[in-house]
Every structure is written in structure tokens, then in C-alpha cells.
Write a protein that holds these residues in place. Structure first.
Motif, PDB file in Angstrom:
ATOM      1  N   ILE A   1       0.840  -1.203   0.000  1.00 30.96           N
ATOM      2  CA  ILE A   1       0.000   0.000   0.000  1.00 30.96           C
ATOM      3  C   ILE A   1       0.873   1.251   0.000  1.00 30.96           C
ATOM      4  CG2 ILE A   1      -1.621   1.353   1.395  1.00 30.96           C
ATOM      5  CD1 ILE A   1      -2.885  -1.343   2.233  1.00 30.96           C
ATOM      6  N   GLY A   2       1.915   1.260   0.818  1.00 33.64           N
ATOM      7  CA  GLY A   2       2.828   2.406   0.838  1.00 33.64           C
ATOM      8  C   GLY A   2       3.493   2.635  -0.502  1.00 33.64           C
ATOM      9  N   ARG A   3       3.927   1.572  -1.144  1.00 36.05           N
ATOM     10  CA  ARG A   3       4.549   1.686  -2.467  1.00 36.05           C
ATOM     11  C   ARG A   3       3.549   2.219  -3.497  1.00 36.05           C
ATOM     12  NH1 ARG A   3       5.709  -2.835  -6.411  1.00 36.05           N
ATOM     13  NH2 ARG A   3       7.127  -1.888  -7.891  1.00 36.05           N
ATOM     14  N   ARG A   4       2.350   1.714  -3.417  1.00 31.32           N
ATOM     15  CA  ARG A   4       1.314   2.135  -4.367  1.00 31.32           C
ATOM     16  C   ARG A   4       0.947   3.617  -4.161  1.00 31.32           C
ATOM     17  NH1 ARG A   4      -0.700  -0.506  -8.926  1.00 31.32           N
ATOM     18  NH2 ARG A   4      -2.859   0.039  -9.111  1.00 31.32           N
ATOM     19  N   LEU A   5       0.888   4.060  -2.902  1.00 29.62           N
ATOM     20  CA  LEU A   5       0.602   5.475  -2.633  1.00 29.62           C
ATOM     21  C   LEU A   5       1.721   6.374  -3.137  1.00 29.62           C
ATOM     22  CD1 LEU A   5      -1.010   5.332   0.906  1.00 29.62           C
ATOM     23  CD2 LEU A   5      -2.093   6.100  -1.205  1.00 29.62           C
ATOM     24  N   LYS A   6       2.971   5.922  -3.001  1.00 28.70           N
ATOM     25  CA  LYS A   6       4.089   6.697  -3.545  1.00 28.70           C
ATOM     26  C   LYS A   6       3.987   6.802  -5.057  1.00 28.70           C
ATOM     27  CE  LYS A   6       7.588   5.967  -0.032  1.00 28.70           C
ATOM     28  NZ  LYS A   6       8.898   5.371   0.269  1.00 28.70           N
ATOM     29  N   MET A   7       3.592   5.704  -5.705  1.00 22.24           N
ATOM     30  CA  MET A   7       3.430   5.741  -7.160  1.00 22.24           C
ATOM     31  C   MET A   7       2.334   6.716  -7.552  1.00 22.24           C
ATOM     32  SD  MET A   7       3.970   1.692  -8.131  1.00 22.24           S
ATOM     33  CE  MET A   7       2.760   1.786  -9.400  1.00 22.24           C
ATOM     34  N   LEU A   8       1.217   6.722  -6.812  1.00 24.29           N
ATOM     35  CA  LEU A   8       0.134   7.662  -7.104  1.00 24.29           C
ATOM     36  C   LEU A   8       0.585   9.103  -6.889  1.00 24.29           C
ATOM     37  CD1 LEU A   8      -3.030   5.950  -5.622  1.00 24.29           C
ATOM     38  CD2 LEU A   8      -2.565   6.441  -8.005  1.00 24.29           C
ATOM     39  N   ARG A   9       1.355   9.337  -5.841  1.00 26.86           N
ATOM     40  CA  ARG A   9       1.871  10.679  -5.561  1.00 26.86           C
ATOM     41  C   ARG A   9       2.807  11.131  -6.694  1.00 26.86           C
ATOM     42  NH1 ARG A   9       4.224  10.290  -0.392  1.00 26.86           N
ATOM     43  NH2 ARG A   9       2.160  10.712   0.433  1.00 26.86           N
ATOM     44  N   ARG A  10       3.648  10.208  -7.154  1.00 24.55           N
ATOM     45  CA  ARG A  10       4.581  10.535  -8.236  1.00 24.55           C
ATOM     46  C   ARG A  10       3.828  10.852  -9.527  1.00 24.55           C
ATOM     47  NH1 ARG A  10       7.851   5.929  -8.568  1.00 24.55           N
ATOM     48  NH2 ARG A  10       8.697   6.632  -6.588  1.00 24.55           N
ATOM     49  N   THR A  11       2.807  10.068  -9.847  1.00 23.12           N
ATOM     50  CA  THR A  11       2.053  10.348 -11.075  1.00 23.12           C
ATOM     51  C   THR A  11       1.265  11.640 -10.942  1.00 23.12           C
ATOM     52  OG1 THR A  11       0.215   8.957 -10.334  1.00 23.12           O
ATOM     53  CG2 THR A  11       1.874   7.930 -11.755  1.00 23.12           C
ATOM     54  N   GLN A  12       0.807  11.950  -9.720  1.00 21.66           N
ATOM     55  CA  GLN A  12       0.069  13.200  -9.503  1.00 21.66           C
ATOM     56  C   GLN A  12       0.990  14.400  -9.687  1.00 21.66           C
ATOM     57  OE1 GLN A  12      -3.109  13.682  -9.132  1.00 21.66           O
ATOM     58  NE2 GLN A  12      -2.973  15.867  -8.816  1.00 21.66           N
ATOM     59  N   THR A  13       2.204  14.337  -9.146  1.00 25.44           N
ATOM     60  CA  THR A  13       3.130  15.464  -9.297  1.00 25.44           C
ATOM     61  C   THR A  13       3.601  15.597 -10.728  1.00 25.44           C
ATOM     62  OG1 THR A  13       4.987  14.095  -8.600  1.00 25.44           O
ATOM     63  CG2 THR A  13       3.902  15.436  -6.900  1.00 25.44           C
ATOM     64  N   ASP A  14       3.764  14.467 -11.431  1.00 30.45           N
ATOM     65  CA  ASP A  14       4.125  14.530 -12.852  1.00 30.45           C
ATOM     66  C   ASP A  14       2.990  15.140 -13.672  1.00 30.45           C
ATOM     67  OD1 ASP A  14       6.534  13.380 -12.255  1.00 30.45           O
ATOM     68  OD2 ASP A  14       5.970  11.377 -12.961  1.00 30.45           O
ATOM     69  N   GLY A  15       1.758  14.817 -13.311  1.00 26.77           N
ATOM     70  CA  GLY A  15       0.604  15.387 -14.007  1.00 26.77           C
ATOM     71  C   GLY A  15       0.465  16.868 -13.775  1.00 26.77           C
ATOM     72  N   ASP A  16       0.804  17.353 -12.570  1.00 26.61           N
ATOM     73  CA  ASP A  16       0.733  18.771 -12.275  1.00 26.61           C
ATOM     74  C   ASP A  16       1.787  19.563 -13.023  1.00 26.61           C
ATOM     75  OD1 ASP A  16      -1.377  18.350 -10.608  1.00 26.61           O
ATOM     76  OD2 ASP A  16      -0.197  18.398  -8.748  1.00 26.61           O
ATOM     77  N   GLU A  17       2.951  18.966 -13.267  1.00 28.25           N
ATOM     78  CA  GLU A  17       4.012  19.675 -13.978  1.00 28.25           C
ATOM     79  C   GLU A  17       3.678  19.869 -15.450  1.00 28.25           C
ATOM     80  OE1 GLU A  17       7.459  17.381 -13.249  1.00 28.25           O
ATOM     81  OE2 GLU A  17       7.585  17.961 -11.133  1.00 28.25           O
TER      82      GLU A  17
END
Length: 123
Positions: free
Chosen positions: A105-121
Motif C-alpha cells: 500500500i505504501g509503495r502504491r501510494l508513492k506511485m500515485l503521488r509521483r504520477t500526480q506530481t508529474d501530471g501537475d508539472e
């Protein structure tokens, strides 16, 4: 306007509470060793989770995390009850599975956070 997947932490918490409540209810009803459990009244979390799911669209990737949190709740309560009442059996398997699930779950949340920050950029 995009929805922040990390804002859905309430849904994940409700899924965890629902898993704890379901396993607590089952243990209280079907195990003679375990006396009364306080979790059946807390099972209201199932209703809240259902209402939230009906009225709010989940971001991509979150339904799997919600199911994992529900399963985590089941495993954690099982491990706690088995530690408290060793006559039921060992808590080794539920404990190991819960740790593996928490790491996933922690790994998956980090992946979601990374894709969210990439999407914002990109905007």
C-alpha cells in the motif's frame, strides 16, 4: 479540474475500519473463546464507505487500494485476536501478510503521488 488522489485518505481509512469491523463481528459471533466485541456497532463504517463510493468518483488506482485496506483490516484484527487468545492459533501468517500488504500500500501510494506530481508539472 483534476481530483487529488491523495485527498481520498478518508476512503482508505473507512475501508480499514470496515475490515476491522467485519472480522470483529465474525469473531464475536462465531468464536466461543472471544467474548463480546465492540466492532459490530462500529460496522457503520461499511455504510459510510458505501455512501462515499456511490456519491464520489474515485481517482484511478484507488479501488484497488480500498480493497487492500479492507483486507488489511481483516488481517490486523485476526492477528490481534490470535495474539490475545493463543488457543485459536498462531498469528504468524496474518501478521506477515499484514506487513506485506502495508508495504505494498505504501509503495502504491508513492506511485500515485509521483504520477500526480508529474501530471501537475504538465499543466
Amino acid at each position: 479540474m483534476t481530483q487529488n488522489p491523495l485527498a481520498e485518505k478518508g476512503t482508505l481509512l473507512l475501508a480499514l475500519i470496515a475490515g476491522l469491523s467485519l472480522n470483529g463481528s465474525f469473531t464475536a459471533l462465531f468464536s466461543a473463546i472471544v467474548p463480546f466485541s465492540l466492532f459490530p456497532p462500529i460496522a457503520l463504517a461499511l455504510y459510510c464507505l458505501h455512501q462515499r463510493y456511490q456519491h464520489h468518483a474515485m481517482p484511478p488506482g484507488y479501488p484497488l487500494l480500498v480493497a487492500a485496506n479492507f483486507l488489511l483490516g481483516l488481517l490486523v484484527y485476526s492477528a490481534i485476536v490470535r495474539a490475545e487468545y493463543p488457543a485459536i492459533g498462531s498469528n504468524f501468517v496474518p501478521s506477515i501478510l499484514a506487513v506485506v500488504l502495508v508495504l505494498w500500500i505504501g509503495r502504491r501510494l508513492k506511485m500515485l503521488r509521483r504520477t500526480q506530481t508529474d501530471g501537475d508539472e504538465n499543466y
